[in-house]
Design a protein around this motif. Structure first.
Motif, PDB file in Angstrom:
ATOM      1  N   ASP A   7      66.894  -7.201  29.398  1.00 47.49           N
ATOM      2  CA  ASP A   7      67.845  -6.584  29.519  1.00 47.49           C
ATOM      3  C   ASP A   7      69.180  -7.428  29.203  1.00 47.49           C
ATOM      4  O   ASP A   7      69.503  -8.482  29.756  1.00 47.49           O
ATOM      5  N   LYS A   9      72.228  -7.346  29.770  1.00 45.48           N
ATOM      6  CA  LYS A   9      73.269  -7.435  30.762  1.00 45.48           C
ATOM      7  C   LYS A   9      72.939  -8.716  31.312  1.00 45.48           C
ATOM      8  O   LYS A   9      73.854  -9.293  31.897  1.00 45.48           O
ATOM      9  N   ASN A  55      70.100  -3.041  25.936  1.00 48.35           N
ATOM     10  CA  ASN A  55      71.640  -3.365  26.479  1.00 48.35           C
ATOM     11  C   ASN A  55      72.126  -4.536  25.497  1.00 48.35           C
ATOM     12  O   ASN A  55      72.724  -5.301  26.015  1.00 48.35           O
ATOM     13  N   ASP A  84      71.549  -1.695  19.546  1.00 46.10           N
ATOM     14  CA  ASP A  84      71.159  -0.564  20.147  1.00 46.10           C
ATOM     15  C   ASP A  84      71.710   0.773  19.532  1.00 46.10           C
ATOM     16  O   ASP A  84      72.762   0.613  18.817  1.00 46.10           O
TER      17      ASP A  84
END
Length: 85
Positions: A7, A9, A55, A84
């Motif tokens: 991820d 993030k 992400n 993305d």
């Protein structure tokens, strides 16, 4: 080929980002938690693996470059979803 989802993030230059990578990629305890150490371990991956980045827009730009450069130097590592849809 093994596939691991990451991820974006959590892919920051911060200590937490490096700890996340240690856990997700099973990096050894001696991992230096910096960009040079990240590059070294990514280029040493021997088993073919696809690293899927979700992400990715949240991913740190410098860390993204390290991933991209390592992929050029290690043909057994494939990175997908840097942008993305």
């Amino acid at each position: 080929m093994k596939e691991i989802s990451l991820d974006g993030k959590y892919l920051q230059r911060t200590g937490e980002g490096h700890l996340y990578l240690m856990q997700m990629l099973d990096f050894p305890e001696y991992y230096g938690k910096n960009m040079d150490a990240l590059y070294d371990l990514l280029t040493e991956i021997a088993e073919p693996v696809t690293l899927r980045i979700e992400n990715s827009e949240a991913m740190d730009a410098q860390m993204r470059r390290v991933f991209q450069e390592a992929a050029l130097d290690n043909e057994g590592v494939l990175f997908v979803n840097f942008v993305d849809k």
